[in-house]
Design a protein around this motif. Sequence first.
Motif, PDB file in Angstrom:
ATOM      1  N   ARG A  55      -2.820   9.580  -8.891  1.00  0.00           N
ATOM      2  CA  ARG A  55      -2.763   9.102  -7.514  1.00  0.00           C
ATOM      3  C   ARG A  55      -1.377   9.338  -6.956  1.00  0.00           C
ATOM      4  O   ARG A  55      -0.400   9.377  -7.691  1.00  0.00           O
ATOM      5  CB  ARG A  55      -3.099   7.623  -7.457  1.00  0.00           C
ATOM      6  N   GLN A  56      -1.297   9.481  -5.647  1.00  0.00           N
ATOM      7  CA  GLN A  56      -0.019   9.711  -4.985  1.00  0.00           C
ATOM      8  C   GLN A  56       0.423   8.430  -4.305  1.00  0.00           C
ATOM      9  O   GLN A  56      -0.384   7.711  -3.700  1.00  0.00           O
ATOM     10  CB  GLN A  56      -0.133  10.797  -3.933  1.00  0.00           C
ATOM     11  N   LEU A  57       1.705   8.152  -4.413  1.00  0.00           N
ATOM     12  CA  LEU A  57       2.280   6.997  -3.753  1.00  0.00           C
ATOM     13  C   LEU A  57       2.652   7.387  -2.331  1.00  0.00           C
ATOM     14  O   LEU A  57       3.351   8.380  -2.111  1.00  0.00           O
ATOM     15  CB  LEU A  57       3.530   6.527  -4.512  1.00  0.00           C
ATOM     16  N   ILE A  58       2.145   6.627  -1.356  1.00  0.00           N
ATOM     17  CA  ILE A  58       2.495   6.865   0.042  1.00  0.00           C
ATOM     18  C   ILE A  58       2.915   5.532   0.654  1.00  0.00           C
ATOM     19  O   ILE A  58       2.663   4.467   0.092  1.00  0.00           O
ATOM     20  CB  ILE A  58       1.326   7.470   0.855  1.00  0.00           C
ATOM     21  N   SER A  59       3.529   5.605   1.801  1.00  0.00           N
ATOM     22  CA  SER A  59       3.885   4.406   2.541  1.00  0.00           C
ATOM     23  C   SER A  59       2.992   4.380   3.775  1.00  0.00           C
ATOM     24  O   SER A  59       2.914   5.358   4.525  1.00  0.00           O
ATOM     25  CB  SER A  59       5.359   4.452   2.936  1.00  0.00           C
ATOM     26  N   LEU A  60       2.311   3.275   3.985  1.00  0.00           N
ATOM     27  CA  LEU A  60       1.358   3.160   5.081  1.00  0.00           C
ATOM     28  C   LEU A  60       1.545   1.802   5.738  1.00  0.00           C
ATOM     29  O   LEU A  60       1.512   0.772   5.059  1.00  0.00           O
ATOM     30  CB  LEU A  60      -0.072   3.297   4.525  1.00  0.00           C
ATOM     31  N   ARG A  61       1.751   1.790   7.024  1.00  0.00           N
ATOM     32  CA  ARG A  61       1.910   0.523   7.742  1.00  0.00           C
ATOM     33  C   ARG A  61       0.571   0.141   8.369  1.00  0.00           C
ATOM     34  O   ARG A  61      -0.009   0.901   9.133  1.00  0.00           O
ATOM     35  CB  ARG A  61       2.979   0.647   8.820  1.00  0.00           C
ATOM     36  N   LEU A  62       0.111  -1.047   8.010  1.00  0.00           N
ATOM     37  CA  LEU A  62      -1.150  -1.570   8.537  1.00  0.00           C
ATOM     38  C   LEU A  62      -0.896  -2.912   9.188  1.00  0.00           C
ATOM     39  O   LEU A  62       0.024  -3.634   8.796  1.00  0.00           O
ATOM     40  CB  LEU A  62      -2.169  -1.735   7.414  1.00  0.00           C
ATOM     41  N   PRO A  63      -1.738  -3.292  10.148  1.00  0.00           N
ATOM     42  CA  PRO A  63      -1.594  -4.623  10.748  1.00  0.00           C
ATOM     43  C   PRO A  63      -1.795  -5.711   9.688  1.00  0.00           C
ATOM     44  O   PRO A  63      -2.626  -5.557   8.783  1.00  0.00           O
ATOM     45  CB  PRO A  63      -2.709  -4.674  11.799  1.00  0.00           C
ATOM     46  N   PRO A  64      -1.047  -6.806   9.770  1.00  0.00           N
ATOM     47  CA  PRO A  64      -1.151  -7.872   8.763  1.00  0.00           C
ATOM     48  C   PRO A  64      -2.568  -8.420   8.597  1.00  0.00           C
ATOM     49  O   PRO A  64      -2.986  -8.743   7.491  1.00  0.00           O
ATOM     50  CB  PRO A  64      -0.206  -8.966   9.265  1.00  0.00           C
TER      51      PRO A  64
END
Length: 97
Positions: A55-64
């Motif tokens: 798996r690849q590590l990514i940064s993803l911003r999601l609403p709380p």
Amino acid sequence: MNKPASRRTSGTDLARVDAHKVKPHEYKELPELTDAMLARAVVNKGGRPKSENPRQLISLRLPPEVVARWRATGPGWQTRMAERLAKSPLPRPKSDA
């Protein structure tokens, strides 16, 4: 913060084993280490085998609130989220015509 004790225990008294000091007369009981013994030795590094498709590590911003709803589904929520994303259709690229 202390971690909870693992449910899997070896059932041994490791503190007693660690506290034991080998005495000189006990060394006589040990077999002599030979070249044949060393030739049969196998090094086991342990751990998980390497994945062919890691798996690849990514940064993803999601609403709380989105993260809270997924977390509320219990352990494994990240895997379930990844499975749901894998099933969803990919968006079509925009054409610059």
